[in-house]
Design a protein around this motif. Structure first.
Motif, short mmCIF file in Angstrom:
data_model
loop_
_atom_site.label_atom_id
_atom_site.label_comp_id
_atom_site.label_asym_id
_atom_site.label_seq_id
_atom_site.Cartn_x
_atom_site.Cartn_y
_atom_site.Cartn_z
N ARG A 179 28.36 39.95 50.53
CA ARG A 179 29.05 39.08 51.48
C ARG A 179 29.04 37.64 51.00
O ARG A 179 30.03 36.91 51.12
N LYS A 180 27.92 37.19 50.44
CA LYS A 180 27.88 35.84 49.89
C LYS A 180 28.89 35.71 48.75
O LYS A 180 29.55 34.67 48.60
N ALA A 181 29.02 36.76 47.97
CA ALA A 181 29.99 36.73 46.87
C ALA A 181 31.40 36.51 47.41
O ALA A 181 32.21 35.81 46.78
N ASP A 182 31.71 37.07 48.57
CA ASP A 182 33.02 36.87 49.17
C ASP A 182 33.26 35.40 49.49
O ASP A 182 34.36 34.88 49.30
N ILE A 183 32.24 34.73 50.01
CA ILE A 183 32.40 33.30 50.33
C ILE A 183 32.65 32.50 49.06
O ILE A 183 33.52 31.63 49.01
N TYR A 184 31.87 32.79 48.01
CA TYR A 184 32.08 32.10 46.74
C TYR A 184 33.49 32.36 46.21
O TYR A 184 34.14 31.46 45.66
N ALA A 202 32.68 28.02 38.32
CA ALA A 202 31.26 28.11 38.66
C ALA A 202 31.04 29.03 39.86
O ALA A 202 30.09 29.83 39.87
N ASP A 203 31.91 28.95 40.86
CA ASP A 203 31.78 29.81 42.03
C ASP A 203 32.02 31.28 41.67
O ASP A 203 31.34 32.18 42.18
N LEU A 204 32.98 31.53 40.81
CA LEU A 204 33.28 32.92 40.45
C LEU A 204 32.17 33.52 39.60
O LEU A 204 31.85 34.70 39.73
N TYR A 218 36.53 39.20 39.42
CA TYR A 218 37.10 39.32 38.08
C TYR A 218 38.56 38.88 38.07
O TYR A 218 39.01 38.18 37.15
N PHE A 219 39.30 39.28 39.11
CA PHE A 219 40.70 38.89 39.19
C PHE A 219 40.83 37.37 39.29
O PHE A 219 41.59 36.74 38.54
N ASN A 220 40.08 36.77 40.20
CA ASN A 220 40.17 35.33 40.39
C ASN A 220 39.69 34.56 39.16
O ASN A 220 40.25 33.53 38.80
N ARG A 221 38.64 35.08 38.51
CA ARG A 221 38.15 34.40 37.32
C ARG A 221 39.17 34.49 36.19
O ARG A 221 39.36 33.54 35.41
#
Length: 306
Positions: A179-184, A202-204, A218-221
């Motif tokens: 869930r924290k990963a979703d916020i990042y 950095a967030d990804l 991975y997609f966003n990065r």
């Protein structure tokens, strides 16, 4: 000749499609048990049981019976709203949350759930007003901050969205890593919209440290690397993503553009073909037509100059 695809790249990079989980789990706890008189009590209890068993249509029915027995029972309206949200009945959910708030204006979950319904109906201003009310009642509610960040993003208030995601992370120390990963992830998308790719990256990276199986990260990065001109790193992330999640048409589409820019024409054609098929199968007509248009351009023979 194949026309320059640079304009397509701008829109693709900023599309960073994300699957919103909204309220960090869209179903807060059911309303606390209250002392009721029959038959409202038996119907209310049956509604709670049906909801917790995943029988959402049944839950709506028995919460309705509880309301018919006691029209002033705010918790029945509130919980019926949750069952309606599970069935994508947003208009009914809004009506029930509104009725519950008329009976008890101090229930933050009703504002949270009504805000969710407005957000799903693409009314971000109404959603924002409700999430503001959540935070008036519960200033440290991480779900309120996260959801308000989503609404602010839709309103193109990207700085406000980043600020809310910051607060959501501060007030959710015990949140599971996924869930924290979703916020990042979502904060990274806001950073990309602000043209701050280094902070997005950095967030990804943090999201993937928390959840190594996070396809969205991975997609966003990959989009982030592409925007920064790190084409090889972008291609590597698309490859990783599609190796474990081959049903991701936007990733095929984006990778096709990347391949074209790198001079890999046949690879671009293969990816666009796959993207077009998947967009078609998902009923995404506009995306399907975009993929076909680019595919035809790549397959056109070079124009002769004389």
């Amino acid at each position: 000749m194949v026309r320059d695809l640079r304009q397509w790249l701008v829109s693709v990079v900023l599309m960073s499609v994300f699957t919103t989980w909204l309220m960090l789990g869209t179903t807060p706890a059911l309303a606390a048990p209250v002392l009721l008189t029959d038959p409202s009590k038996s119907a209310f209890d049956a509604g709670v049981w049906a909801y917790q068993s995943g029988q959402f249509a049944e839950a709506v029915q028995v919460f309705t019976e509880a309301i018919e027995a006691d029209p002033q029972l705010a918790s029945a309206y509130s919980n019926r709203c949750l069952a309606e949200l599970q069935q994508a009945l947003e208009e009914q959910a809004i009506a029930d949350c509104t009725h519950s708030l008329e009976l008890n204006s101090a229930n933050p979950n009703d504002y949270l759930n009504r805000g969710l319904a407005y957000y799903r109906l693409m009314h971000p201003r109404a959603a924002l007003a409700d999430f503001n009310q959540v935070l008036e009642l519960m200033p440290e509610n991480y779900r309120g901050y996260y959801n308000r960040g989503l609404a602010r993003f839709d309103l193109e208030d990207y700085e406000g969205a980043v600020s809310d995601y910051d607060q959501s992370l501060i007030h959710s120390p015990a949140l599971p890593n996924a869930r924290k990963a979703d916020i990042y992830n979502d904060r990274a998308v806001a950073y990309l919209a602000l043209n701050r790719p280094q902070q997005a990256l950095a967030d990804l990276n943090q999201a993937l440290e928390l959840n190594q199986a996070d396809s969205r990260a991975y997609f966003n990065r990959a989009c982030c690397h592409h925007q920064m001109g790190n084409w090889k790193a972008s291609l590597k992330d698309y490859d990783r993503l599609l190796a474990v999640n081959p049903d991701y048409p936007q990733a095929f589409f984006n990778r096709a553009i990347l391949h074209q820019q790198m001079g890999h024409t046949q690879a671009a054609i293969a990816d666009l073909s796959q993207a077009a098929h998947q967009f078609r199968d998902l009923g995404l007509g506009i995306h399907y037509q975009q993929a076909l248009k680019l595919l035809r351009h790549l397959q056109e023979p070079p124009s002769a100059w004389g």
